[in-house]
Design a protein around this motif. Structure first.
Motif, PDB file in Angstrom:
ATOM      1  N   TYR B 681      15.183  15.796  11.172  1.00  0.00           N
ATOM      2  CA  TYR B 681      15.868  16.263   9.968  1.00  0.00           C
ATOM      3  C   TYR B 681      16.708  17.499  10.284  1.00  0.00           C
ATOM      4  O   TYR B 681      17.861  17.624   9.837  1.00  0.00           O
ATOM      5  N   ALA B 682      16.119  18.409  11.102  1.00  0.00           N
ATOM      6  CA  ALA B 682      16.836  19.646  11.439  1.00  0.00           C
ATOM      7  C   ALA B 682      18.116  19.345  12.205  1.00  0.00           C
ATOM      8  O   ALA B 682      19.156  19.976  11.993  1.00  0.00           O
ATOM      9  N   GLU B 683      18.040  18.364  13.087  1.00  0.00           N
ATOM     10  CA  GLU B 683      19.229  18.011  13.877  1.00  0.00           C
ATOM     11  C   GLU B 683      20.285  17.336  13.003  1.00  0.00           C
ATOM     12  O   GLU B 683      21.479  17.590  13.111  1.00  0.00           O
ATOM     13  N   ALA B 684      19.813  16.466  12.117  1.00  0.00           N
ATOM     14  CA  ALA B 684      20.769  15.735  11.280  1.00  0.00           C
ATOM     15  C   ALA B 684      21.489  16.658  10.310  1.00  0.00           C
ATOM     16  O   ALA B 684      22.610  16.377   9.881  1.00  0.00           O
ATOM     17  N   THR B 685      20.834  17.751   9.932  1.00  0.00           N
ATOM     18  CA  THR B 685      21.442  18.640   8.938  1.00  0.00           C
ATOM     19  C   THR B 685      21.991  19.918   9.573  1.00  0.00           C
ATOM     20  O   THR B 685      22.316  20.859   8.868  1.00  0.00           O
TER      21      THR B 685
END
Lengths: 226, 1028
Positions: B681-685
């Motif tokens: 999630y952190a990478e996608a956002t």
């Protein structure tokens, strides 16, 4: 001239006429609203909706203390009901080689128009009650609208469902006008100088796409005398 | 002989339509003449008016002609006492309705004559002919009587002639053919219509029992009224009085009390649906709502209060997350190309538990409502009134966009409140002044919590994005505020009677200020991430630029284009629409028989925003003329002819199109890296992973894509009306009215292409920015209405009344209009890319024909037979049968066809073909070709209101809708196709269907129906409570 315009001009005329006549004892003026079931073949024109309603201005010319001539001008509507005349089967039946047409067709027939009437009215049986009978001349315009879809199917190999080669939209509207002279009559009760309740039968004819059909319109009508 | 004055029943006057005098928004008036038995006028007689609705006693004297006038009276029952030395008269009572001027003749007997025989006759009151509007008044007593259980403005208005809904099976209120967005809804003089939709049912602002009277004004010829092209619904709430009183009401119903819809005769092979199960078979909860109204004096005859509240319990509504179907990859791994569903096992989120596909959750609504009205009398001639409400509807777990994640459910609140302060003053015998300030506030606030992080929307292989982590919108952005401030002043001057007759001069102004402040943030964090997919372990997928075209569910797209980040530029500015209206009129009564009203109104509309832009500045003048003839000079036979122009209002749905305030600009940027199948999630956002630069720019949306012609003016309607009315002495009446209306100057958007372009299409390389719509006034859009209305009320006896109305109407046009029956503004196809059609041999009859508009309803009737018995013991027993007749709505045969506009645009230098519509609607035959069935049914209500102790009363009302359970087939499917692939857009080629086989399905579905197509099922509501 549109229907509403005709309605209006006649209403205005009748209101003025009624105003003048209401001052005279020999002539009285009444507005009557009614509705009820239809019977006979005339129902078929409106998809067996089976009822009509009307509004009528009446001029009552007193002949004696117990009798009168009644002249009427009114508007009657014959609402129609939806008829699902045909549908396209799914799946289509297998057929020999050839071209076939399938339709999904919905019909809506409705009618309305003006009527003139002349009746003889006679008090009888009990105080306030009267019988009446006479002639009615109806000018009714019917509209039949067909909507739906038509498919043309080409079956090239027997007993296969074939190929649809064409679709068309059914969107026809047919207007017919019927003029008819019929009988009318009924029983009424006068509550007081102003209000009456009547049960009438009116012979009516409508011309639709299925031809001219006749029948009886029964109605319960509430009248207000000016 | 001792004959009592004739009293008009509340009911009779409640139904008294039309002819009332000067348009008053919150009061009525009594005018009349004092005479002796011989018919001689009596000057100098003192007339004393008292009423439970009036603070103190209003006293006035008859003039030289015996006449008197008591304006600005609160609606209610009035007792009139006439005092003159040497004469006597009994008290007489009459009912004054909202906005009505009631005329009465007071006959006094000389004392000598009275000593020998007390014979005092008061003639019946009647609504005065000097009223210049066509309206219907509906009182709370009437609503107690007839079979209706709620008192929304729409519910009440639909009992009046000339009022329909824009859809035969329900919809918004339409008055004399006007668009549903073009009515005015006034509560205690306050405009409470939604700024955007232009309508309301009003019940967010009042308790049902609080409404004293509602006036439905179909044709307000008086220029005091404006800013509409439909009609006006004007309600006032009860005031307190010198006696304490309360009404506690409970409305109760169960689903089991409602009948289940029949399917009707099954027609094999028609594809008749059995999907609709009707009501009353799944849940049988007790539906409850409670309310309390109370009023009384704070200082007798000086200061009154009225308070009300709703005591509805919190509602817990079962809801479900989306049921995810249609997957062809399983979405547990990167989609294959071509997909191979058999190889892909289902992943989490596809079960039936909470937080899974189709899983349950509960939405909670906890309404709170309070209402207050204070009435202060400086003296009997000068009154101040303060009224307002506060309504809150907090909701938990609002479901906005496709999701299976409980984290994305958001809280929402709906607030509705208004305040109004008014002054009414009677200055001398000839002058009245009314002034009012009012304010309406609506707030809709919903959204995710910024602390929960960025919402992320993962696209599944069924082509649908599902949101995770956080909801859309921002609950901290202040919400969508829709406010209206209104300032009004109205002055009336009554001239003395001369040989030239009398005049009523009126003038005033109405200043309306519509504000809309809505940041309308689309995300709690100012951004949303759209990714290519979501894995079973909760990681996400992004596609790289190298990804090619994939499955057919991504028609015309590639995977890279379907993952992007949206960044929102939000402006919290305020959009403002200001209307300034000024009017003047003269009602000239030449004699007892003839009256002429001449007036005019000037409306200026300016639309702007706090960012400094002015989008529209419009002004129009509207003349108002009415000629009235009173045949006998006693109001018994009235004939009217009028012409009026009504200038429409500008709703925010239109004016806000052209402002940045409330319309965020969205910029889209693509994924920076290459394909990645397991993004946390952190990478996608992480914004660093996205190409937020000109190189990654994928497009933008927002108000920059719309323009408006600065000379655009508000639409208007010209109305001719001819009516006649006969009123009997007991208040019974019969009225007939013919009306024709023709609308002009609709808004429309002009979308053109090629050589006919009015403005250049602004294609900005790399941004895909284009002028989507250029708005202005379009006189080629038509809307014509004609109607014939009958309205009547007949007092059959002291207990029985038969009343009602019938409307015959025709509504035709070639387009619904830019602010049509749909609240969202949508331009009509007329004048849009006309050249594309014309060069291919299609005229307007092909894609925008004339015909019946959706609001056309040929017949409509409401007749009711009412029984009202007041016993000597104080009990009141009522019964009412209401006959409802509704003409069927219409339908058109249409189909969406592919449009050549993008192809033409491709050949136009500078135009971006992707931004042109790829389809248009083709009509087969005229607009509104088909018509559904008419339907009718009977509703019944019986009620008892009995005294218990002192002034405490118990009441119970049982309302049975559709008492005969008369189910009728009202609609059917109008699907008229076997699939768009059958069609070509060639107008002359028919509909070539090469290659179509039966396995594709040839059942059109046209004319099929199911349970949902029926109306007329019986249902029952019990309403009971206590009164004091």
């Amino acid at each position: 001239m549109s229907l509403v315009s005709r309605l209006t001009s006649r209403t205005a005329l009748l209101l003025c006429l009624g105003t003048a006549l209401s001052a005279q004892d020999a002539m009285t003026f009444q507005f009557k609203m009614g509705g009820g079931p239809l019977s006979g073949q005339v129902r078929k024109v409106t998809g067996d909706a089976g009822y009509s309603f009307s509004g009528t201005f009446e001029l009552n010319q007193k002949l004696s203390s117990e009798s009168a001539l009644v002249y009427g001008l009114g508007y009657r509507a014959f609402p129609g009901d939806f008829q699902n005349l045909s549908f396209i089967p799914n799946p289509r039946p297998n057929q020999p080689v050839g071209l076939y047409t399938y339709e999904s067709r919905v019909r809506k027939g409705e009618a309305s128009g003006f009527h003139l009437s002349a009746m003889y009215r006679k008090d009888m049986f009990m105080e306030g009650m009267y019988l009446q009978g006479g002639l009615v001349l109806g000018f009714y315009k019917s509209t039949t609208t067909d909507t739906g879809t038509r498919l043309t199917v080409n079956v090239t190999t027997a007993n296969t469902s074939g190929t649809v080669t064409k679709t068309e939209t059914i969107n026809s509207r047919v207007n017919e006008t019927a003029t008819s002279l019929g009988l009318t009559g009924g029983l009424g009760f006068r509550f007081n100088d102003r209000y009456t309740l009547e049960l009438n039968l009116i012979q009516s004819s409508l011309e639709g796409v299925i031809g001219k059909k006749s029948g009886i319109a029964a109605e319960v009508a509430f009248g207000v005398r000016f | 002989m001792n004959r009592s004055p004739i009293r008009l029943s509340l009911l009779a006057l409640a139904l008294a339509a039309a002819p009332a005098l000067v348009a008053q928004e919150s009061s009525g008036a009594i005018v009349g003449t004092v005479k002796d038995k011989s018919g001689n006028v009596l000057a100098g007689a003192e007339i004393r008016l008292t009423s439970p609705a009036l603070q103190g006693t209003r006293s006035l004297r008859s003039d030289e002609g015996g006449g008197f006038r008591a304006p600005l009276l609160p609606p209610g029952a009035y007792t009139i006492l006439v005092v003159k030395e040497g004469f006597v008269a009994p008290k007489s009572t009459l009912q004054v309705g909202l906005g009505q001027t009631v005329r009465t003749e007071l006959i006094m007997a000389s004392v000598k004559a009275a000593e020998s025989t007390v014979e005092v006759i008061a003639t019946a009151a009647s609504v005065d002919k000097s009223d210049a509007k066509s309206s219907t008044n509906i009182t709370s007593e009437f609503m107690d009587l007839i079979p209706r259980t709620t008192r929304g403005m729409d519910t009440v208005a639909l009992l009046a002639p000339g009022v329909t809904v824009n859809n035969a099976l329900g919809g918004r209120v339409q008055i004399r053919g006007g668009q549903t967005t073009q009515n005015r809804f006034l509560l205690n003089g306050t405009d409470i219509a939604d700024n955007v939709f232009g309508n309301t049912n009003g019940r967010q602002y009042y308790v049902d029992d609080s409404v004293s009277e509602t006036q439905v004004i179909q044709s307000p010829v008086n220029p005091r009224y404006g800013n509409f092209t439909g009609g006006i619904i004007n309600a006032i709430t009860r005031t307190g009085s010198n006696e304490f009183s309360f009404i506690f009401r409970a409305n109760l119903s169960r689903n089991a009390w409602s009948a289940t819809s029949p399917l009707g005769p099954f027609q094999p092979g028609t594809g008749q649906s059995r999907g609709n199960v009707g009501v009353g078979v799944l849940e049988d909860g007790l539906n409850r709502s409670y309310s309390l109204w109370l009023g009384g004096p704070i200082v007798k005859d000086r200061l009154w209060f009225a308070l009300s509240t709703k005591l509805d319990p919190s509602a817990y509504t079962p809801q479900n997350f989306n049921t995810i179907t249609g997957l062809n990859t399983g979405d547990t791994q990167r989609p294959a190309n071509p997909p191979n569903p058999a190889s892909i096992p289902p992943g989490p989120g596809f079960g039936t538990g909470p937080g899974e596909s189709g899983g349950p959750f509960t939405r909670t609504d906890s309404p709170k409502f309070y209402e207050l009205k204070l009435t202060f009398a400086i003296n009997a001639n000068h009154t101040l009134e303060l009224a307002g409400n506060k309504s809150e509807l907090p909701q938990v777990n609002r479901f906005y966009v496709n999701t299976i994640d409980p984290n994305t459910l958001v809280p929402q609140t709906n607030d509705n409140e208004y305040r109004t302060l008014s002054y009414k003053g009677v200055i001398g015998n000839n002058l009245t002044i009314e002034a009012r300030y009012s304010y309406k506030h609506q707030l809709l606030s919903a959204g995710g919590d910024p602390a929960k992080g960025d919402p992320i929307r993962a696209r599944y292989s069924n082509g649908v994005y599902y949101i995770f982590q956080n909801g859309i919108f921002d609950k901290t952005d202040g919400g969508d505020n829709r406010n209206i401030d209104t300032w009004t002043m109205h002055v009336q001057w009554f001239s003395p009677k001369t040989s030239w007759g009398t005049h009523i001069l009126e003038g005033g102004f109405e200043l309306l200020n519509q504000d809309r402040q809505a940041a309308n943030a689309q995300s709690p964090t100012g951004r949303q991430f759209f990714v290519w997919g979501r894995n079973a372990d909760g990681t996400y997928r992004a596609a790289g630029k190298a990804e090619g075209v994939i499955g057919n569910f991504d028609y015309g797209k590639n995977a890279f284009d379907l993952n992007f980040v949206g960044l929102y530029i939000v402006d919290k500015g305020t959009a403002n629409t200001k209307t300034s209206s000024y009017y003047v009129s003269d009602t000239w009564s030449l004699n007892d028989h003839w009256q002429l009203l001449l007036g005019g109104r000037y409306d200026k509309v300016e639309s702007s925003d706090t960012l400094g832009s002015t989008t529209i500045s419009s002004n129009r003048f509207s003349p108002r003329v009415q000629l009235t003839h009173d045949l006998k000079g006693d109001q018994s036979w009235i004939t009217r002819l009028s012409f009026a122009r009504y200038v429409g209002k500008l709703n925010d749905s239109f004016t806000n199109l052209f402002t940045l305030a409330g319309n965020p600009i969205t910029e889209f940027f693509g994924w920076r890296g290459s394909r990645n199948d397991s993004l946390t999630y952190a990478e996608a956002t992480n914004l660093n992973n996205w190409e937020v630069s000109a190189a990654g720019f994928q497009g933008q949306t927002g108000p920059k894509s719309r323009t408006v012609d600065p000379s655009t003016k508000a639409p208007y309607v010209d109305e001719w009306s001819l009516g006649g009315r006969h009123t009997w002495n007991d208040g019974s009446f019969l009225a007939m009215t013919f009306t024709t209306r023709k609308w002009k100057g609709f808004f429309n958007d002009f979308l053109r292409i090629g050589g006919e372009m009015e403005i250049p299409l602004r294609y900005i390389p790399g941004t895909q920015d284009v002028v989507e719509g250029h708005w202005g006034t379009d006189d080629s859009l038509t809307r014509d209405y004609k109607s014939f209305e009958i309205e009547f009320s007949n007092r059959l006896s002291s207990r029985w009344t038969f009343a009602g109305n019938y409307t015959y109407a025709i509504l035709r046009g070639n387009g619904e209009g830019s602010e049509g029956n749909n609240p969202s503004v949508a331009g009509d196809p007329i004048n849009n890319y006309a050249s594309v059609h014309e060069t291919r041999g299609r005229d307007l009859s092909y894609y925008a024909p004339d015909g019946y508009l959706t609001g056309d309803q040929r017949h409509r009737a409401r007749f009711h037979l009412d029984y009202l018995n007041r016993t000597s013991a104080g009990a009141v027993y009522t019964a009412s049968v209401l006959f409802n007749y509704d003409g069927g709505g219409n339908y058109s045969l249409t189909r969406g066809l592919s449009f050549e506009a993008p192809t033409d645009a491709a050949a136009t230098p500078g135009a971006n073909p992707d931004l042109y519509p790829s389809s248009y609607t083709r009509f087969y035959g005229p607009r509104g070709l088909g018509r559904f069935n008419d339907t009718f049914n009977f509703d019944l209500k019986v009620g008892a209101d009995v005294p218990l102790w002192s002034k405490l009363r118990f009441f119970a009302e049982v309302t049975v809708f559709n008492v005969f359970n008369h189910w009728q087939l009202a609609t059917y499917s109008t699907l008229n196709g076997t699939g768009t692939t059958l069609l070509t857009s060639d107008p002359n080629a028919g509909y070539n269907a090469t290659g179509r086989t039966s396995t594709s399905g040839n059942n059109t579905g046209f004319g099929t129906y199911g349970n949902g197509s029926y109306v007329g099922g019986r249902s029952v509501v019990l309403s009971t409570g206590f009164k004091w």
